[in-house]
Design a protein around this motif. Structure first.
Motif, short mmCIF file in Angstrom:
data_model
loop_
_atom_site.label_atom_id
_atom_site.label_comp_id
_atom_site.label_asym_id
_atom_site.label_seq_id
_atom_site.Cartn_x
_atom_site.Cartn_y
_atom_site.Cartn_z
N LEU A 46 -65.25 39.96 -6.86
CA LEU A 46 -66.58 39.73 -7.44
C LEU A 46 -66.84 40.66 -8.62
CD1 LEU A 46 -68.58 39.19 -4.15
CD2 LEU A 46 -67.75 37.44 -5.74
N GLU A 47 -66.41 41.92 -8.52
CA GLU A 47 -66.56 42.86 -9.63
C GLU A 47 -65.75 42.39 -10.84
OE1 GLU A 47 -65.27 46.53 -7.91
OE2 GLU A 47 -67.17 46.84 -6.83
N ASP A 48 -64.51 41.96 -10.60
CA ASP A 48 -63.67 41.45 -11.70
C ASP A 48 -64.30 40.23 -12.35
OD1 ASP A 48 -61.85 43.46 -11.20
OD2 ASP A 48 -60.34 42.15 -10.29
N TYR A 49 -64.82 39.32 -11.53
CA TYR A 49 -65.46 38.12 -12.07
C TYR A 49 -66.65 38.49 -12.96
CZ TYR A 49 -68.19 33.89 -12.42
OH TYR A 49 -68.92 32.85 -12.92
N GLU A 50 -67.48 39.40 -12.49
CA GLU A 50 -68.65 39.81 -13.28
C GLU A 50 -68.22 40.46 -14.59
OE1 GLU A 50 -71.93 39.17 -12.99
OE2 GLU A 50 -71.30 37.87 -11.35
N ARG A 51 -67.17 41.30 -14.54
CA ARG A 51 -66.68 41.95 -15.75
C ARG A 51 -66.15 40.92 -16.74
NH1 ARG A 51 -61.83 42.77 -17.11
NH2 ARG A 51 -61.02 42.60 -14.99
N ILE A 52 -65.37 39.98 -16.26
CA ILE A 52 -64.81 38.94 -17.13
C ILE A 52 -65.93 38.08 -17.71
CG2 ILE A 52 -63.43 36.82 -17.12
CD1 ILE A 52 -61.61 38.29 -15.04
N LYS A 53 -66.91 37.74 -16.90
CA LYS A 53 -68.04 36.94 -17.37
C LYS A 53 -68.79 37.69 -18.46
CE LYS A 53 -71.66 36.30 -14.73
NZ LYS A 53 -72.57 35.85 -13.66
N TRP A 54 -69.03 39.00 -18.25
CA TRP A 54 -69.74 39.80 -19.24
C TRP A 54 -68.93 39.89 -20.53
CZ3 TRP A 54 -68.87 44.18 -22.07
CH2 TRP A 54 -69.99 44.71 -22.72
N GLU A 55 -67.62 40.11 -20.42
CA GLU A 55 -66.77 40.20 -21.61
C GLU A 55 -66.76 38.88 -22.37
OE1 GLU A 55 -62.99 41.49 -20.12
OE2 GLU A 55 -63.68 43.57 -19.86
N ALA A 56 -66.70 37.78 -21.67
CA ALA A 56 -66.71 36.46 -22.32
C ALA A 56 -68.03 36.25 -23.06
CB ALA A 56 -66.47 35.35 -21.30
N THR A 57 -69.12 36.61 -22.42
CA THR A 57 -70.44 36.47 -23.06
C THR A 57 -70.51 37.34 -24.30
OG1 THR A 57 -71.48 35.98 -20.94
CG2 THR A 57 -72.93 36.72 -22.71
N ALA A 58 -70.02 38.57 -24.22
CA ALA A 58 -70.04 39.48 -25.37
C ALA A 58 -69.19 38.91 -26.51
CB ALA A 58 -69.53 40.86 -24.96
N ASN A 59 -68.05 38.33 -26.18
CA ASN A 59 -67.18 37.74 -27.21
C ASN A 59 -67.85 36.54 -27.87
OD1 ASN A 59 -65.13 39.63 -26.95
ND2 ASN A 59 -64.07 38.44 -25.39
N ILE A 60 -68.52 35.73 -27.10
CA ILE A 60 -69.24 34.58 -27.66
C ILE A 60 -70.32 35.05 -28.61
CG2 ILE A 60 -70.82 32.70 -27.07
CD1 ILE A 60 -69.07 32.29 -24.52
N MET A 61 -71.04 36.09 -28.21
CA MET A 61 -72.11 36.61 -29.06
C MET A 61 -71.54 37.15 -30.38
SD MET A 61 -74.71 35.81 -27.39
CE MET A 61 -76.02 36.64 -28.25
N LYS A 62 -70.39 37.81 -30.32
CA LYS A 62 -69.74 38.31 -31.54
C LYS A 62 -69.36 37.15 -32.45
CE LYS A 62 -67.70 42.47 -29.58
NZ LYS A 62 -66.44 43.11 -29.16
N LEU A 63 -68.81 36.09 -31.89
CA LEU A 63 -68.41 34.94 -32.69
C LEU A 63 -69.63 34.26 -33.34
CD1 LEU A 63 -65.70 33.35 -30.37
CD2 LEU A 63 -65.32 34.50 -32.56
N ARG A 64 -70.72 34.22 -32.66
CA ARG A 64 -71.92 33.60 -33.19
C ARG A 64 -72.49 34.38 -34.37
NH1 ARG A 64 -75.14 31.71 -27.74
NH2 ARG A 64 -73.76 29.96 -27.25
N LYS A 65 -72.25 35.71 -34.38
CA LYS A 65 -72.78 36.54 -35.45
C LYS A 65 -71.95 36.40 -36.73
CE LYS A 65 -74.93 40.01 -32.53
NZ LYS A 65 -74.97 41.41 -32.14
N LYS A 66 -70.75 35.88 -36.63
CA LYS A 66 -69.87 35.73 -37.81
C LYS A 66 -70.29 34.58 -38.67
CE LYS A 66 -65.79 37.93 -35.99
NZ LYS A 66 -64.39 37.82 -35.75
#
Length: 66
Positions: A46-66
């Motif tokens: 569950l901790e790994d899943y939450e970390r991966i989910k957070w990282e994916a969300t952060a990456n999406i937000m970075k891509l949207r800012k470009k």
């Protein structure tokens, strides 16, 4: 340690080889019981899943800012 009054009993099926490996971890003293080892594994999953989910969300937000 968890409050045992708040724990729920479940039933799982796992391959015999995984059960042997799980029992080996308990026999080596890494965990007090099968249940403790499985709870630790579920917590990690569950901790790994939450970390991966957070990282994916952060990456999406970075891509949207470009």
């Amino acid at each position: 340690m968890e409050d045992k009054s708040k724990l729920t009993i479940i039933s799982i099926k796992i391959p015999m080889e995984q059960l042997r490996q799980l029992d080996s971890l308990v026999q080596q003293g890494l965990y007090a019981s099968r249940s403790e080892a499985i709870r630790a594994a579920v917590r990690r999953l569950l901790e790994d899943y939450e970390r991966i989910k957070w990282e994916a969300t952060a990456n999406i937000m970075k891509l949207r800012k470009k």
